[in-house]
Design a protein around this motif. Structure first.
Motif, short mmCIF file in Angstrom:
data_model
loop_
_atom_site.label_atom_id
_atom_site.label_comp_id
_atom_site.label_asym_id
_atom_site.label_seq_id
_atom_site.Cartn_x
_atom_site.Cartn_y
_atom_site.Cartn_z
N THR A 89 1.13 -1.93 -0.17
CA THR A 89 0.19 0.16 -0.29
C THR A 89 0.76 0.83 -0.05
OG1 THR A 89 -1.63 -1.12 1.21
CG2 THR A 89 -2.15 1.35 1.21
N ALA A 90 0.23 2.12 -0.81
CA ALA A 90 0.92 3.42 -0.83
C ALA A 90 0.12 4.55 -0.89
CB ALA A 90 1.82 4.11 -2.12
N VAL A 91 0.52 5.05 0.77
CA VAL A 91 -0.11 6.64 0.62
C VAL A 91 1.07 8.13 -0.31
CG1 VAL A 91 -1.76 8.22 1.84
CG2 VAL A 91 -1.99 5.51 1.77
N TRP A 92 -0.19 9.23 -1.24
CA TRP A 92 0.65 9.94 -1.29
C TRP A 92 -0.45 11.32 -1.07
CZ3 TRP A 92 1.63 12.67 -6.82
CH2 TRP A 92 2.09 13.46 -6.27
N ASN A 93 0.16 12.34 -0.22
CA ASN A 93 -0.60 13.73 0.49
C ASN A 93 -0.42 14.52 -1.01
OD1 ASN A 93 -2.02 14.98 1.75
ND2 ASN A 93 -1.00 15.87 2.98
N ASN B 162 -3.51 0.12 -3.91
CA ASN B 162 -3.15 -0.92 -2.82
C ASN B 162 -3.13 -2.33 -4.42
OD1 ASN B 162 -3.96 0.21 -0.73
ND2 ASN B 162 -6.12 0.40 -0.64
N HIS C 1 -5.18 12.99 -0.86
CA HIS C 1 -4.83 11.53 -0.62
C HIS C 1 -4.66 11.03 -1.49
CE1 HIS C 1 -5.16 12.72 3.51
NE2 HIS C 1 -3.80 12.99 3.44
N ASP D 237 -12.86 6.17 -6.06
CA ASP D 237 -11.45 4.70 -6.61
C ASP D 237 -11.46 3.69 -7.65
OD1 ASP D 237 -12.91 1.75 -5.48
OD2 ASP D 237 -13.76 3.68 -4.54
N ASN E 133 -8.39 10.72 -2.37
CA ASN E 133 -9.79 11.45 -1.62
C ASN E 133 -9.73 12.54 -1.26
OD1 ASN E 133 -8.48 11.01 0.80
ND2 ASN E 133 -8.77 8.68 0.55
N ARG F 151 -14.59 10.58 -2.54
CA ARG F 151 -14.28 9.41 -2.73
C ARG F 151 -14.04 8.71 -4.58
NH1 ARG F 151 -14.64 5.26 0.94
NH2 ARG F 151 -15.97 3.55 -0.38
N GLU G 270 -7.10 4.38 -5.48
CA GLU G 270 -7.73 6.13 -4.95
C GLU G 270 -7.67 7.38 -4.74
OE1 GLU G 270 -9.41 6.17 -0.89
OE2 GLU G 270 -10.25 4.04 -0.90
N LYS H 212 -4.29 7.53 -3.09
CA LYS H 212 -3.93 5.53 -2.47
C LYS H 212 -3.48 4.36 -3.55
CE LYS H 212 -5.91 6.57 2.46
NZ LYS H 212 -6.63 6.15 2.88
#
Length: 292
Positions: free
Chosen positions: A15-19, A29, A25, A88, A70, A86, A68, A27
């Motif tokens: 999983t990677a999340v980037w703000n 997965n 954000h 996705d 959001n 959101r 995704e 995301k």
């Protein structure tokens, strides 16, 4: 480790999340999974009145990827407390799917599911909330082509309304489901006669049951029943005269819709359920909860 065993499986997940923007954000997965066959799938007695087991079944494997975005915007702007949404998309692939084929369990073809979803939530001053959701789902199979037994489009509109502060709250949910198709091998029987027509009798019913009392079913008798789009409305009211006591009244299927459960396997073969199973009709519940 016993007689009915399967080899060890290694599954991966990331999983990677980037703000990338404040309150926004991205995301991504990815996950793998597996499902071994249960005992009844591999060792059931096919000679009895049940589905025959297959000891040669292999493990189901799956891969799923999801992306995704959001965001929370308009926070504290006038009467809007917060607007969040959101979006996705996902792609899931299942290999060696276990299902019933010709009265026995077997590993069928691969399945691929592609989906796109949107969910928006609007929070207003006074304790009100409105939610809008949309889902697009497309299924493809290597053995039966497009999976048409599941609707491809869903819409939902829900609301929470604070009528008298936190004491009296109302909820509404409207769900609209798209059309689908269902294989049906139930032969046409209406208008049949139990006595054969006499030669030369022009007034006899042309639909005649053979002398054996049976109606034959051919491969060409397979038809695709169209399950039309449906709308499902749910309503609810909750009264809380004190923090410990709450009384709730809820009604489901308030539009008295006649909906059916889809056949998720899209089975063309003859089986016990010749017609789609109906969902529950209108129903209502009254409950009281006291916490101490």
């Amino acid at each position: 480790l016993g007689t009915l065993h399967y080899d060890p499986n290694i599954t991966l997940a990331a999983t990677a999340v980037w703000n990338f923007i404040p309150n926004w954000h991205l995301k991504v997965n990815y996950a793998q999974g597996f499902r071994p066959p249960v005992f009844n799938n591999t060792a059931a007695n096919g000679e009895a009145v049940q589905i025959g087991g297959n000891p040669d079944l292999t493990v189901e494997r799956s891969e799923a990827t999801q992306a995704e975005i959001n965001a929370r915007i308009f926070k504290g702007d006038r009467r809007i407390r917060e607007l969040s949404f959101r979006i996705d998309g996902s792609y899931t692939r299942v290999n060696n799917l276990i299902q019933v084929s010709s009265g026995n369990y077997s590993n069928s073809g691969d399945r691929a599911l592609t989906s796109l979803e949107f969910l928006g939530k609007l929070y207003l001053q006074g304790g009100h909330r409105i939610e809008l959701g949309y889902t697009y789902l497309r299924g493809d199979t290597s053995d039966k082509g497009r999976l048409r037994s599941l609707p491809e489009n869903w819409f939902s509109l829900a609301g929470v309304w604070s009528l008298i502060g936190s004491q009296l709250t109302a909820t509404t949910t409207l769900k609209i489901t798209g059309a689908a198709e269902d294989p049906n091998r139930l032969v046409e029987y209406r208008g049949t006669a139990y006595m054969p027509c006499n030669p030369g009798d022009t007034t006899c019913n042309p639909y005649v049951v053979p002398p054996s009392g049976q109606v034959g079913v051919l491969a060409t008798d397979l038809v695709m029943d169209r399950l039309p789009p449906t709308a499902d409305l749910s309503l609810g009211v909750q009264y809380s005269p004190s923090p410990k006591l709450s009384v709730r009244l809820a009604a489901y299927n308030a539009l008295f819709a006649h909906t059916y459960q889809p056949d998720v396997f899209f089975d063309y073969e003859p089986h016990l359920e010749y017609l789609p199973n109906p969902y529950e009709g209108f129903r209502a519940y009254l409950s009281a909860t006291y916490q101490y």
